[in-house]
Design a protein around this motif. Structure first.
Motif, mmCIF file in Angstrom:
data_model
loop_
_atom_site.group_PDB
_atom_site.id
_atom_site.type_symbol
_atom_site.label_atom_id
_atom_site.label_comp_id
_atom_site.label_asym_id
_atom_site.label_seq_id
_atom_site.Cartn_x
_atom_site.Cartn_y
_atom_site.Cartn_z
ATOM 1 N N GLN A 152 30.100 4.455 5.719
ATOM 2 C CA GLN A 152 29.533 5.803 5.608
ATOM 3 C C GLN A 152 30.641 6.839 5.431
ATOM 4 O OE1 GLN A 152 27.634 7.215 9.190
ATOM 5 N NE2 GLN A 152 26.482 8.810 8.105
ATOM 6 N N ALA A 153 31.704 6.730 6.235
ATOM 7 C CA ALA A 153 32.817 7.680 6.146
ATOM 8 C C ALA A 153 33.503 7.586 4.779
ATOM 9 C CB ALA A 153 33.825 7.414 7.262
ATOM 10 N N LEU A 154 33.668 6.362 4.268
ATOM 11 C CA LEU A 154 34.284 6.180 2.954
ATOM 12 C C LEU A 154 33.421 6.788 1.855
ATOM 13 C CD1 LEU A 154 35.603 2.507 3.279
ATOM 14 C CD2 LEU A 154 37.002 4.573 3.039
ATOM 15 N N ILE A 155 32.111 6.619 1.979
ATOM 16 C CA ILE A 155 31.201 7.205 0.984
ATOM 17 C C ILE A 155 31.315 8.727 0.992
ATOM 18 C CG2 ILE A 155 28.771 7.620 0.440
ATOM 19 C CD1 ILE A 155 28.208 4.737 1.315
ATOM 20 N N GLU A 156 31.248 9.314 2.172
ATOM 21 C CA GLU A 156 31.300 10.778 2.268
ATOM 22 C C GLU A 156 32.640 11.316 1.775
ATOM 23 O OE1 GLU A 156 28.151 11.638 5.892
ATOM 24 O OE2 GLU A 156 30.264 11.411 6.380
ATOM 25 N N GLU A 157 33.715 10.570 2.029
ATOM 26 C CA GLU A 157 35.028 10.980 1.523
ATOM 27 C C GLU A 157 35.064 10.890 -0.003
ATOM 28 O OE1 GLU A 157 39.649 9.375 1.690
ATOM 29 O OE2 GLU A 157 38.264 8.865 3.322
ATOM 30 N N THR A 158 34.465 9.848 -0.547
ATOM 31 C CA THR A 158 34.437 9.663 -1.999
ATOM 32 C C THR A 158 33.620 10.754 -2.679
ATOM 33 O OG1 THR A 158 34.685 7.269 -1.766
ATOM 34 C CG2 THR A 158 33.774 8.077 -3.851
ATOM 35 N N LEU A 159 32.540 11.178 -2.037
ATOM 36 C CA LEU A 159 31.653 12.175 -2.634
ATOM 37 C C LEU A 159 32.334 13.529 -2.837
ATOM 38 C CD1 LEU A 159 28.291 11.430 -0.760
ATOM 39 C CD2 LEU A 159 28.854 10.926 -3.154
ATOM 40 N N VAL A 160 33.422 13.755 -2.120
ATOM 41 C CA VAL A 160 34.146 15.026 -2.262
ATOM 42 C C VAL A 160 34.635 15.224 -3.696
ATOM 43 C CG1 VAL A 160 36.206 16.306 -1.540
ATOM 44 C CG2 VAL A 160 34.816 15.104 0.162
ATOM 45 N N SER A 161 34.996 14.123 -4.350
ATOM 46 C CA SER A 161 35.529 14.215 -5.715
ATOM 47 C C SER A 161 34.463 13.994 -6.786
ATOM 48 C CB SER A 161 36.644 13.185 -5.914
ATOM 49 O OG SER A 161 36.143 11.868 -5.731
ATOM 50 N N MET A 162 33.199 13.841 -6.371
ATOM 51 C CA MET A 162 32.108 13.611 -7.314
ATOM 52 C C MET A 162 31.397 14.925 -7.662
ATOM 53 S SD MET A 162 31.933 10.287 -8.031
ATOM 54 C CE MET A 162 33.714 10.467 -8.161
ATOM 55 N N ASP A 163 30.718 14.936 -8.801
ATOM 56 C CA ASP A 163 29.975 16.120 -9.256
ATOM 57 C C ASP A 163 28.588 16.130 -8.605
ATOM 58 O OD1 ASP A 163 28.965 18.311 -10.549
ATOM 59 O OD2 ASP A 163 28.936 17.402 -12.554
ATOM 60 N N VAL A 164 28.573 16.450 -7.319
ATOM 61 C CA VAL A 164 27.322 16.532 -6.550
ATOM 62 C C VAL A 164 27.366 17.792 -5.698
ATOM 63 C CG1 VAL A 164 26.958 14.028 -6.500
ATOM 64 C CG2 VAL A 164 28.279 15.126 -4.668
ATOM 65 N N LEU A 165 26.192 18.239 -5.253
ATOM 66 C CA LEU A 165 26.121 19.450 -4.435
ATOM 67 C C LEU A 165 26.140 19.158 -2.943
ATOM 68 C CD1 LEU A 165 23.521 21.685 -6.322
ATOM 69 C CD2 LEU A 165 26.016 21.814 -6.358
ATOM 70 N N GLY A 166 25.623 17.991 -2.544
ATOM 71 C CA GLY A 166 25.611 17.616 -1.129
ATOM 72 C C GLY A 166 26.442 16.364 -0.915
ATOM 73 N N ARG A 167 26.965 16.174 0.299
ATOM 74 C CA ARG A 167 27.870 15.044 0.546
ATOM 75 C C ARG A 167 27.597 14.369 1.883
ATOM 76 N NH1 ARG A 167 30.496 19.116 -2.047
ATOM 77 N NH2 ARG A 167 31.463 18.566 -4.046
ATOM 78 N N THR A 168 26.359 14.463 2.349
ATOM 79 C CA THR A 168 26.007 13.876 3.646
ATOM 80 C C THR A 168 25.292 12.555 3.452
ATOM 81 O OG1 THR A 168 25.752 16.081 4.603
ATOM 82 C CG2 THR A 168 24.771 14.242 5.807
ATOM 83 N N ALA A 169 25.690 11.556 4.244
ATOM 84 C CA ALA A 169 25.034 10.247 4.231
ATOM 85 C C ALA A 169 24.444 9.981 5.610
ATOM 86 C CB ALA A 169 26.035 9.154 3.868
#
Length: 262
Positions: A152-169
């Protein structure tokens, strides 16, 4: 009875009914999971009983398999079928390019395996599932239970560099315990709000250790059949570039509408 259905259930029913007409004798057909797919299974069951339709089904979940058997449909495994003529399934969201978010029912892994082992994938959905941009519906990611919090932590960290508006898992729950898939895994729901680059996100998520599969279905769906509450049905074929519209009349059928539980 059909006349007592809500508009959204009518929409799901007419989409499923139209899709059932695509199934022919001798076919090997993947059957999806979820409320719209349950309508499909009941429609096909009626065709087996009333019209003598003979086909073999590969369900994408244990609950779809149970319903199919209850409806008198012959069920086999994907290993037995090896390859499918057609898979019909629902979707939580779809866009103009027929990219999908799936997994709201928790069966995304089997659904993706079955869909990609088919000559054709047809999605059945009510009109409310169509979106301009995917992401309002939480994107499921199936993860192994071992170290899921690290994943979960790795996913949320990865989402920081993705083109998305939310980053919560968030971990999907079943009462007080984690929801467990048919494969014994957990599901993390990613609350992204908007996904700018679906293809990139799907590839990056699957590179994270612990992630088994994600609910983005890219370049898998060939046709979408959209149902409306007034009985209208729209069929869009992404390969042919065609759009066909039709209207189905509601017929009260005890076999279809009694004791429906999705």
């Amino acid at each position: 009875m059909a006349g007592e259905l809500s508009p959204i259930d009518k929409a799901k029913f007419v989409a499923a009914k139209r899709a059932a007409d695509l199934v022919e004798d001798g076919m090997r057909v993947g059957l999806g999971t979820g409320s719209t797919a349950a309508w499909l299974v009941r429609c096909l069951g009626e065709m087996v009983r009333e019209q003598g339709l003979s086909f073999t089904a590969v369900p994408t979940s244990t609950r779809t398999a149970e319903l199919a058997r209850e409806m008198g449909i012959r069920v086999i495994s994907l290993d037995e079928a090896k390859w499918l003529d057609l898979t019909i399934d629902g979707a939580d969201e779809f866009d103009a390019d027929l990219n999908l978010i799936k997994g709201g029912g928790g069966a995304l892994l089997q659904e993706k395996i079955v869909a990609t082992a088919s000559d054709q994938m047809v999605v059945i959905a009510d009109a409310g599932k169509e979106v301009e941009t995917l992401g309002a519906f939480p994107l499921p990611a199936e993860v192994i239970p071992f170290g899921w919090q690290t994943t979960q932590a790795l996913i949320e960290e990865t989402l920081v560099s993705m083109d998305v508006l939310g980053r919560t898992a968030t971990l999907r729950m079943n009462g007080d315990a984690p929801f467990v898939t048919d494969e014994g895994n957990y599901i993390l729901d990613l609350h992204l709000k908007r996904i700018g680059n679906c293809r990139q996100l799907a590839m990056v998520l699957n590179q994270i250790p612990g992630v088994v599969e994600n609910g983005l279905f890219i370049d898998i769906c060939d046709t979408v059949i959209i149902g409306y509450g007034d009985g209208e049905v729209e069929t869009r074929d992404i390969n042919e570039g065609t759009v066909e519209k039709d209207r189905l009349d509601f017929v009260e059928t005890d076999n279809l509408f009694t004791d429906l539980a999705d």
